[in-house]
Design an enzyme around this catalytic site. Sequence first.
Site, PDB file in Angstrom:
ATOM      1  N   SER A 267       0.841  -1.199   0.000  1.00 54.45           N
ATOM      2  CA  SER A 267       0.000   0.000   0.000  1.00 54.45           C
ATOM      3  C   SER A 267       0.870   1.240   0.000  1.00 54.45           C
ATOM      4  O   SER A 267       2.084   1.188   0.231  1.00 54.45           O
ATOM      5  CB  SER A 267      -0.883   0.005   1.243  1.00 54.45           C
ATOM      6  OG  SER A 267      -0.075   0.243   2.387  1.00 54.45           O
ATOM      7  N   LYS A 268       0.206   2.358  -0.256  1.00 51.73           N
ATOM      8  CA  LYS A 268       0.893   3.653  -0.236  1.00 51.73           C
ATOM      9  C   LYS A 268       1.543   3.863   1.139  1.00 51.73           C
ATOM     10  O   LYS A 268       2.625   4.398   1.251  1.00 51.73           O
ATOM     11  CB  LYS A 268      -0.150   4.730  -0.517  1.00 51.73           C
ATOM     12  CG  LYS A 268       0.412   6.103  -0.640  1.00 51.73           C
ATOM     13  CD  LYS A 268      -0.689   7.079  -0.986  1.00 51.73           C
ATOM     14  CE  LYS A 268      -1.188   7.845   0.217  1.00 51.73           C
ATOM     15  NZ  LYS A 268      -0.136   8.582   0.914  1.00 51.73           N
ATOM     16  N   ARG A 269       0.825   3.408   2.164  1.00 50.03           N
ATOM     17  CA  ARG A 269       1.347   3.574   3.521  1.00 50.03           C
ATOM     18  C   ARG A 269       2.653   2.795   3.741  1.00 50.03           C
ATOM     19  O   ARG A 269       3.553   3.254   4.426  1.00 50.03           O
ATOM     20  CB  ARG A 269       0.294   3.176   4.556  1.00 50.03           C
ATOM     21  CG  ARG A 269       0.023   4.325   5.524  1.00 50.03           C
ATOM     22  CD  ARG A 269      -1.020   4.019   6.562  1.00 50.03           C
ATOM     23  NE  ARG A 269      -2.261   3.533   5.999  1.00 50.03           N
ATOM     24  CZ  ARG A 269      -2.861   2.408   6.384  1.00 50.03           C
ATOM     25  NH1 ARG A 269      -2.310   1.650   7.317  1.00 50.03           N
ATOM     26  NH2 ARG A 269      -4.012   2.050   5.849  1.00 50.03           N
TER      27      ARG A 269
END
Length: 511
Positions: A267-269
């Site tokens: 994910s972007k996170r």
Amino acid sequence: MATNNKVRVRFAPSPTGGLHLGGVRTVLFNYLFAKQHKGDFILRIEDTDQSRFVPGAEQYIVDCLTWCGLIPDESPSLGGDYAPYRQSERKPLYRQYAEQLVESGHAYYAFDTPEELDAMRAKFKSEHNASPQYDHQVRMQMRNSLSLPSHEIKRLLDEGIPHVIRIKMPVDEVVGLKDMIRGGVNFNTSQVDDKVLLKGDGMPTYHLAVVVDDYLMKITHAFRGEEWLPSAAVHVLLWKYLGWEDAMPQWAHLPLILKPDGNGKLSKRDGDRLGFPVFAMDWLDPKTNELTKGFKELGFLPSAFINLLAMLGWNDGTTRELFTLDELIHNFSIERVHKGGAKFDFEKAKWFNHEWIKNSTAKALFPEVKKLFEQENVAINNDAQLERVIELTKERCTLLTDFITQGKFFFVAPEEINGEPIKAKWNSDKANFFEEFSRLLKATDTIDAISAETIFKNLATEKNIKPGELQLPLRIMLVGDKYGPPVFDIAATLGKDETCIRILSALAQLP
Ligand code: GLU
């Protein structure tokens, strides 16, 4: 299945934010397949969910595709025979298909208000059923055209009472799907809820729009992320219920791109946490003003980015890893895409970029590198000089931005030098050596790396100093610090005048 038609594939993003590298890989696999089969690659914008619409996201997607060199044959801006390619602009054409499904008994009107839906969820919520769905178990207790008498349905419709159209999922049927990567996949229809097909505002949901548009746009192969596999049962049934089964595209659900440790979807996170980008290009969220970094701005070459994406879940059956786009078009096969997720390894991603930089010509790298120097306010007045610098330093650059660190000193003399590494062994003999070396250089016509080295070594022998002890000081004088390409190449590239100026200015700074 669609037969003997021209291959037509589509990338169908919803314009909701930045483009994840998994999204670009979906574009790439579609593109490779289309080009290999001399087919068409279509960009269709799936913007029917107005609540998730983000201004600028569509243009951003187009820019990413342009940067990657994956140019569609048909798109909202390019047009094509099946325009419009933005679903919001196709709104009027979906209702007839939803109505057709109601008439054939495969869909129904549902008049439930948001409060009634909440009440249903509260009522059926239990230990075994944390989030009750609108499905065959509850549909007869709701307010819809299956449960209400026909005069009541007529009244509600005549009065224009807001309603949606839902698919009537059959009970306990097995829906099969042949996936080009996974083989046969079966779903039990009882597990799937009665998904909304047409919303209260007349907009279709993704499920209806994707089927209608794939049909109308004559899509022959639908490749998309694995996260869409659970919805495929609904789509297959819609193809059948609308009477288009023979035209249904062949499916392939591409494996997820996983976190570096393999533990779930990247994910972007994860990128933020681990310090690498997951978006193709910088994305500035217009709502939060938050900037998410992209591969482009970090200094990746599009050719390297494409190459590394291709290898996330695919190989050509050998250990070969480096491919140009044309070679990928030639070698790609969807059947060789792996079922399992592909772990993303940023170190490996950088390895690809380094290989691509190393193997590119200085001429090819020149425009991007020049732009970077200009962004750093380093004026390049001599293009040929920059090309020489690129040639000399490209082996050392993993990211395009490394050209600044590796090459800036050729254009901007170091303000001060780092004398630390040579201080301990510095003495007046060495200082005299460099004074004389610069005098000798001045007296020659021009220098190249070999002549500079010859003068340097002869003088060292004459003065009885080991040349090895003098090379690091020379490097520090010219570069300002302990890095860079071979030192006589640096001297030759700087030219004798600049080399002498730097030697003398460094001597003034050394004890
Ligand atoms: N609009 C969907 C998305 O945002 C497309 C899925 C598909 O290709 O069918 O990913």
